[in-house]
Design a protein around this motif. Sequence first.
Motif, PDB file in Angstrom:
ATOM      1  N   THR A  47       0.832  -1.202   0.000  1.00  9.15           N
ATOM      2  CA  THR A  47       0.000   0.000   0.000  1.00  9.15           C
ATOM      3  C   THR A  47       0.867   1.253   0.000  1.00  9.15           C
ATOM      4  OG1 THR A  47      -1.678  -1.197   1.254  1.00  9.15           O
ATOM      5  CG2 THR A  47      -1.821   1.192   1.267  1.00  9.15           C
ATOM      6  N   LEU A  48       0.391   2.289  -0.665  1.00  8.91           N
ATOM      7  CA  LEU A  48       1.035   3.595  -0.639  1.00  8.91           C
ATOM      8  C   LEU A  48       0.424   4.415   0.492  1.00  8.91           C
ATOM      9  CD1 LEU A  48       0.759   4.222  -4.477  1.00  8.91           C
ATOM     10  CD2 LEU A  48       2.811   3.463  -3.268  1.00  8.91           C
ATOM     11  N   LEU A  49       1.244   5.148   1.227  1.00  6.41           N
ATOM     12  CA  LEU A  49       0.764   5.946   2.351  1.00  6.41           C
ATOM     13  C   LEU A  49       0.919   7.426   2.028  1.00  6.41           C
ATOM     14  CD1 LEU A  49      -0.332   6.088   5.250  1.00  6.41           C
ATOM     15  CD2 LEU A  49       2.044   5.967   6.065  1.00  6.41           C
ATOM     16  N   PHE A  50      -0.212   8.156   2.009  1.00  4.45           N
ATOM     17  CA  PHE A  50      -0.232   9.583   1.692  1.00  4.45           C
ATOM     18  C   PHE A  50      -0.683  10.398   2.912  1.00  4.45           C
ATOM     19  CE2 PHE A  50      -1.285   8.878  -3.134  1.00  4.45           C
ATOM     20  CZ  PHE A  50      -0.046   8.256  -3.283  1.00  4.45           C
ATOM     21  N   TRP A  51      -0.383  11.678   2.872  1.00  4.80           N
ATOM     22  CA  TRP A  51      -0.803  12.607   3.929  1.00  4.80           C
ATOM     23  C   TRP A  51      -1.301  13.899   3.285  1.00  4.80           C
ATOM     24  CZ3 TRP A  51       3.066  16.239   6.687  1.00  4.80           C
ATOM     25  CH2 TRP A  51       2.398  17.023   7.625  1.00  4.80           C
ATOM     26  N   LYS A  52      -2.601  14.193   3.496  1.00  6.97           N
ATOM     27  CA  LYS A  52      -3.168  15.442   2.998  1.00  6.97           C
ATOM     28  C   LYS A  52      -3.047  16.508   4.096  1.00  6.97           C
ATOM     29  CE  LYS A  52      -7.198  15.331   0.909  1.00  6.97           C
ATOM     30  NZ  LYS A  52      -8.693  15.285   0.771  1.00  6.97           N
ATOM     31  N   THR A  53      -2.551  17.685   3.718  1.00  9.69           N
ATOM     32  CA  THR A  53      -2.351  18.721   4.726  1.00  9.69           C
ATOM     33  C   THR A  53      -2.378  20.105   4.090  1.00  9.69           C
ATOM     34  OG1 THR A  53      -0.858  19.515   6.470  1.00  9.69           O
ATOM     35  CG2 THR A  53       0.164  18.631   4.497  1.00  9.69           C
ATOM     36  N   LYS A  54      -2.655  21.122   4.943  1.00  6.80           N
ATOM     37  CA  LYS A  54      -2.497  22.520   4.551  1.00  6.80           C
ATOM     38  C   LYS A  54      -1.375  23.191   5.345  1.00  6.80           C
ATOM     39  CE  LYS A  54      -7.269  23.539   3.059  1.00  6.80           C
ATOM     40  NZ  LYS A  54      -8.441  24.429   3.278  1.00  6.80           N
ATOM     41  N   CYS A  91      -2.048  26.128   1.647  1.00 10.13           N
ATOM     42  CA  CYS A  91      -2.097  25.469   0.329  1.00 10.13           C
ATOM     43  C   CYS A  91      -2.278  23.964   0.537  1.00 10.13           C
ATOM     44  CB  CYS A  91      -0.817  25.745  -0.449  1.00 10.13           C
ATOM     45  SG  CYS A  91      -0.753  24.938  -2.064  1.00 10.13           S
ATOM     46  N   GLU A  92      -3.392  23.430   0.074  1.00  4.27           N
ATOM     47  CA  GLU A  92      -3.648  21.998   0.256  1.00  4.27           C
ATOM     48  C   GLU A  92      -2.776  21.177  -0.688  1.00  4.27           C
ATOM     49  OE1 GLU A  92      -7.360  19.096  -0.602  1.00  4.27           O
ATOM     50  OE2 GLU A  92      -7.737  20.669   0.904  1.00  4.27           O
ATOM     51  N   LYS A  93      -2.141  20.171  -0.151  1.00  2.00           N
ATOM     52  CA  LYS A  93      -1.303  19.273  -0.948  1.00  2.00           C
ATOM     53  C   LYS A  93      -1.307  17.891  -0.309  1.00  2.00           C
ATOM     54  CE  LYS A  93       1.540  21.883   1.870  1.00  2.00           C
ATOM     55  NZ  LYS A  93       1.348  23.297   2.243  1.00  2.00           N
ATOM     56  N   VAL A  94      -0.913  16.890  -1.084  1.00  2.00           N
ATOM     57  CA  VAL A  94      -0.822  15.521  -0.589  1.00  2.00           C
ATOM     58  C   VAL A  94       0.638  15.094  -0.684  1.00  2.00           C
ATOM     59  CG1 VAL A  94      -1.561  13.138  -0.897  1.00  2.00           C
ATOM     60  CG2 VAL A  94      -3.174  15.012  -1.310  1.00  2.00           C
ATOM     61  N   PHE A  95       1.159  14.589   0.429  1.00  2.00           N
ATOM     62  CA  PHE A  95       2.552  14.144   0.480  1.00  2.00           C
ATOM     63  C   PHE A  95       2.621  12.614   0.486  1.00  2.00           C
ATOM     64  CE2 PHE A  95       3.462  18.337   2.666  1.00  2.00           C
ATOM     65  CZ  PHE A  95       4.258  18.834   1.642  1.00  2.00           C
ATOM     66  N   VAL A  96       3.664  12.067  -0.133  1.00  2.00           N
ATOM     67  CA  VAL A  96       3.919  10.627  -0.105  1.00  2.00           C
ATOM     68  C   VAL A  96       4.808  10.328   1.101  1.00  2.00           C
ATOM     69  CG1 VAL A  96       4.939   8.673  -1.319  1.00  2.00           C
ATOM     70  CG2 VAL A  96       3.739  10.453  -2.610  1.00  2.00           C
ATOM     71  N   LEU A  97       4.261   9.594   2.069  1.00  2.00           N
ATOM     72  CA  LEU A  97       5.043   9.197   3.241  1.00  2.00           C
ATOM     73  C   LEU A  97       5.745   7.872   3.027  1.00  2.00           C
ATOM     74  CD1 LEU A  97       2.671  10.123   6.219  1.00  2.00           C
ATOM     75  CD2 LEU A  97       4.506  11.491   5.193  1.00  2.00           C
ATOM     76  N   ASP A  98       5.107   6.949   2.308  1.00  2.00           N
ATOM     77  CA  ASP A  98       5.707   5.652   2.020  1.00  2.00           C
ATOM     78  C   ASP A  98       5.340   5.254   0.604  1.00  2.00           C
ATOM     79  OD1 ASP A  98       7.156   3.292   2.613  1.00  2.00           O
ATOM     80  OD2 ASP A  98       5.294   2.213   2.993  1.00  2.00           O
ATOM     81  N   GLY A  99       6.328   5.067  -0.239  1.00  2.00           N
ATOM     82  CA  GLY A  99       6.083   4.680  -1.632  1.00  2.00           C
ATOM     83  C   GLY A  99       6.823   5.536  -2.642  1.00  2.00           C
ATOM     84  N   GLN A 100       7.761   6.398  -2.164  1.00  2.00           N
ATOM     85  CA  GLN A 100       8.453   7.282  -3.103  1.00  2.00           C
ATOM     86  C   GLN A 100       9.185   6.501  -4.198  1.00  2.00           C
ATOM     87  OE1 GLN A 100      12.340  10.189  -3.537  1.00  2.00           O
ATOM     88  NE2 GLN A 100      11.949   9.210  -1.590  1.00  2.00           N
ATOM     89  N   GLN A 101       9.930   5.459  -3.813  1.00  6.52           N
ATOM     90  CA  GLN A 101      10.735   4.737  -4.804  1.00  6.52           C
ATOM     91  C   GLN A 101       9.839   4.097  -5.861  1.00  6.52           C
ATOM     92  OE1 GLN A 101      14.106   5.105  -4.373  1.00  6.52           O
ATOM     93  NE2 GLN A 101      13.625   6.243  -2.508  1.00  6.52           N
TER      94      GLN A 101
END
Length: 582
Positions: free
Chosen positions: A50-57, A88-98
């Motif tokens: 699974t890919l782990l994302f984080w939505k934040t402002k 600014c709302e954005k989604v970051f990749v916490l696990d799955g960059q590679q």
Amino acid sequence: MSYKPSSLFNLIQTVNKGLFLPHIQRPFVWEEDQMRKLFDSLMRNYPIQTLLFWKTKDEIKARKFMEEVEWDPDLSDFYEPNISKAGCEKVFVLDGQQRLQTLFATFAGAVKATDGSRAEAYFDVTGGDVLSDDGLLYAMKFSTSALPHPWYRIADLVGKDAQRNAEELADEMNDHLDTVEDALQAEQRPTAADQRSRQKRVRRNFGQLVSLLREDKHFWIQELDGVANNFSYATVLDIFVRVNSGGTKLDASDLMFAAMKEGWDEIEEAIEETTELLNSTNIGFDKTFPLKCLLVVHGRGAEASPEKFSGSGGAKLLAEMKDGWDRAEAAFQELRDFLKTDLKVYAEKVVRSHNSFIPLFDYLYFNPRPNERSRALMRGYYYKAQLFGWYSQGTDKVINGLHSAVGQACPGGFPMQEIKDYFVGRGYPTDLQKGHLEQTRLRFLLLNLVYVDQMGASPFDVKSKGNEPHIDHIYPRHALSTKLGLAGGEINTLGNYRFVGATDNIRKRAELPASYFGRLKAAGTPVEKHLLLDDFAADTDKLAFDVATYRDFRDRRAQRIWEICSRTVNPEMAVVKLGGGA
């Protein structure tokens, strides 16, 4: 927290638009063989986690994915200040960059070839029936030029073929291949059964490729919604550290020990102690490494599998390993000492392949206590292997191929020429050339070599955790560009690079070199180890900020770096031509 499927197409469409990397993410570190393995796994329908994302402002420094993968990028070039702002709302990749960077480069981007040109991904759509030497069923490779059928440019799926279905693409490819085969001489033409088998594979492969891109079933995302819920930065940082450090993971050795314990109940303890010994150099060897070493020296090949330790053949192998353990243990100790005292390897960043050390163990097992000449050649082998990517593909096959050269008593010393002949036959470079100093992906390895030579110690052997060296410009990049009008090619070159501790780099101001190195020298820092030129080190006021002085310093220092590197990497050459264009 939401858990949802996504198509690869949707993921690609959000990359660098709403989906970014947080500044806490490390650089992209996968090699091309790992990228190929991911593609092969997807074509086999294997799960890829699974890919782990984080939505934040929140105000978090955001970094773009690379549209064209660079192997040693300057990460500051990829930061997006406007996206990083609070609100600014954005989604970051916490696990799955590679994985995501690999997929983005494969399906919509490219990688940068060694000559700096753009290399795009191509897939042999007839594959799936025969395993390669790397254990792959599906061949994918990056090429700087268009490849003929049956190679298909994968990016066309989101480009010119975006509106076409898998059946159309497969029929077009099969029609072309049928025409080519029908034009062959009768004795070269495949049988009707073979042709039907190929047609079936092409249809299946295009079906899977299109499904990977367009269907919501291959990729699953867990998203921490920091906009709707309270996921603080501290909480997310803790999650990030945990998911990227991982728990106790099974490796290939764990599966083998079950088959081995009956024949030698102490082997797991011996292997664990050996792994711990090797890791005293801060290199992250796992238990598979010493097992592969033992398999090689006992003539069973580098491929590690439980089957080798079962049945009568397994009992015989375990008996040999047990009887020869004292000799193997001594060779492991010599290898560890060689890593620590000769190579001074203290960080994963300067080791592109753990497996490159197996032939060194193989040699030490049969040739204990080598003399200084052999040790110099062993150092040269190590640097050649890392710089030239000797172990970037077909690793086990390479180790087995070298066993005939190093896996025996060598009265003439370390067999560098036989090793070079082997890699010449595989199409790899074997001698450091001046042009290698300008390759971006090699600059970290080369600079590390210079510091080990000059300092007599690893720049990564630091007391303060987190203060590992960064690459820094001696003459500040921004000032050279804005005040002296120099282009990037004149600035971003090995002659102007040095190492500086991460903490010092953060604190350091954009100070001109005469002032900066003058202060360091007054404080007792051996600036000659950084500058490499005696006249500038003796009088730092000579580091004047003008074009003529900068070019003189940069070019003479680059020449000095070449002398150090060529002496270390090419020790087999009796005379190194320092001034030539080699």
